[in-house]
Design a protein around this motif. Structure first.
Motif, mmCIF file in Angstrom:
data_model
loop_
_atom_site.group_PDB
_atom_site.id
_atom_site.type_symbol
_atom_site.label_atom_id
_atom_site.label_comp_id
_atom_site.label_asym_id
_atom_site.label_seq_id
_atom_site.Cartn_x
_atom_site.Cartn_y
_atom_site.Cartn_z
ATOM 1 N N SER A 9 38.369 48.285 37.002
ATOM 2 C CA SER A 9 38.548 47.143 38.236
ATOM 3 C C SER A 9 39.519 46.268 37.857
ATOM 4 C CB SER A 9 37.102 46.277 38.206
ATOM 5 O OG SER A 9 36.305 46.854 39.042
ATOM 6 N N LEU A 10 39.788 45.857 36.556
ATOM 7 C CA LEU A 10 40.797 45.110 36.073
ATOM 8 C C LEU A 10 42.344 45.889 36.282
ATOM 9 C CD1 LEU A 10 39.497 43.365 32.814
ATOM 10 C CD2 LEU A 10 39.946 42.173 35.166
ATOM 11 N N THR A 11 42.143 47.247 36.041
ATOM 12 C CA THR A 11 43.582 47.987 36.165
ATOM 13 C C THR A 11 43.900 48.259 37.744
ATOM 14 O OG1 THR A 11 42.976 49.290 34.353
ATOM 15 C CG2 THR A 11 44.598 50.104 35.878
ATOM 16 N N ASP A 14 45.192 44.814 39.147
ATOM 17 C CA ASP A 14 46.520 44.439 38.386
ATOM 18 C C ASP A 14 47.427 45.416 39.268
ATOM 19 O OD1 ASP A 14 48.504 43.474 36.802
ATOM 20 O OD2 ASP A 14 48.663 45.401 35.825
ATOM 21 N N GLU A 57 37.691 42.263 43.787
ATOM 22 C CA GLU A 57 37.088 41.143 42.959
ATOM 23 C C GLU A 57 35.662 41.178 42.987
ATOM 24 O OE1 GLU A 57 36.801 37.829 40.675
ATOM 25 O OE2 GLU A 57 38.382 39.668 40.715
ATOM 26 N N ARG A 60 34.524 43.535 40.804
ATOM 27 C CA ARG A 60 34.507 42.916 39.234
ATOM 28 C C ARG A 60 33.385 42.127 38.932
ATOM 29 N NH1 ARG A 60 35.221 39.071 36.464
ATOM 30 N NH2 ARG A 60 35.964 37.891 38.264
ATOM 31 N N THR A 80 32.890 35.938 34.450
ATOM 32 C CA THR A 80 34.401 36.082 34.240
ATOM 33 C C THR A 80 34.278 36.958 32.973
ATOM 34 O OG1 THR A 80 34.072 34.534 32.240
ATOM 35 C CG2 THR A 80 34.724 33.739 34.547
ATOM 36 N N VAL A 81 35.689 37.821 32.893
ATOM 37 C CA VAL A 81 35.916 38.570 31.956
ATOM 38 C C VAL A 81 36.085 37.872 30.687
ATOM 39 C CG1 VAL A 81 37.690 40.250 31.165
ATOM 40 C CG2 VAL A 81 37.127 40.310 33.520
ATOM 41 N N ALA A 100 43.954 44.198 29.225
ATOM 42 C CA ALA A 100 43.888 44.474 30.715
ATOM 43 C C ALA A 100 43.735 42.991 31.384
ATOM 44 C CB ALA A 100 42.543 45.200 31.028
ATOM 45 N N ARG A 101 42.994 42.177 30.803
ATOM 46 C CA ARG A 101 42.842 40.958 31.254
ATOM 47 C C ARG A 101 44.100 40.099 31.271
ATOM 48 N NH1 ARG A 101 41.342 35.759 28.502
ATOM 49 N NH2 ARG A 101 40.686 34.304 30.216
ATOM 50 N N LEU A 104 46.783 41.272 34.080
ATOM 51 C CA LEU A 104 46.287 40.758 35.137
ATOM 52 C C LEU A 104 46.884 39.277 35.402
ATOM 53 C CD1 LEU A 104 45.205 41.097 37.996
ATOM 54 C CD2 LEU A 104 43.051 40.933 36.957
#
Length: 164
Positions: A9-11, A14, A57, A60, A80-81, A100-101, A104
């Protein structure tokens, strides 16, 4: 439960934000050149990206909530991540997730900067248009009416002539 879904999801987030950043760069050029047709199309493209980002989002957040529940952590209003990072056991997962975070976050920061620039350019364009209109538009005291069309009332005289 692993962090793979969150990483995916983060990828994807981004990638969508980078694509949105490209649109923002194109908007800057369209604003500079005054290309309204391109700007309108870019705004439509931007709206589609924002809708996709919003949906991703939400996904995620669900994945983060599921991960935290699997770890026995009560869900929060804002999953949150960073919270996942605090509760991840392996260094490899922490590193992958942190990388990854951070990617982004950098993309989002660049996007904020570019959007701020576009907002300033748009404001300058509007100010220029208003300034141009002000110079072209005659001022009320500059309008020259002939005496037969309009007469300002004199002091002490009635506004209406009784000879009508």
């Amino acid at each position: 439960m692993s962090i793979e879904k969150i990483l995916q999801s983060l990828t994807k987030l981004d990638m969508l934000h980078k694509s949105l950043l490209e649109i923002a760069y194109k908007k800057t050029e369209a604003i500079k050149t005054g290309d309204m047709d391109s700007l309108n199309q870019l705004l439509k493209d931007e709206q589609a990206h924002v809708a996709g980002i919003s949906q991703l989002e939400q996904q995620r957040q669900t994945e983060v909530t599921d991960y935290l529940r699997a770890k026995g952590i009560a869900p929060t209003d804002k999953p949150t991540v960073a919270l996942v990072l605090e509760n991840t056991n392996t260094n490899e997962e922490k590193e992958q997730l942190g990388t990854a975070r951070n990617k982004l976050l950098l993309t989002v920061e660049s996007l904020k900067y570019q959007n701020d620039l576009n907002q300033k350019l748009t404001l300058q364009s509007l100010q220029f248009v208003n300034l141009t209109l002000d110079t072209l538009r005659p001022k009320p005291d500059q309008i020259n009416y002939s005496k037969s069309e309009v007469q300002a009332p004199s002091k002490g005289k009635a506004y209406f002539d009784s000879q009508a």
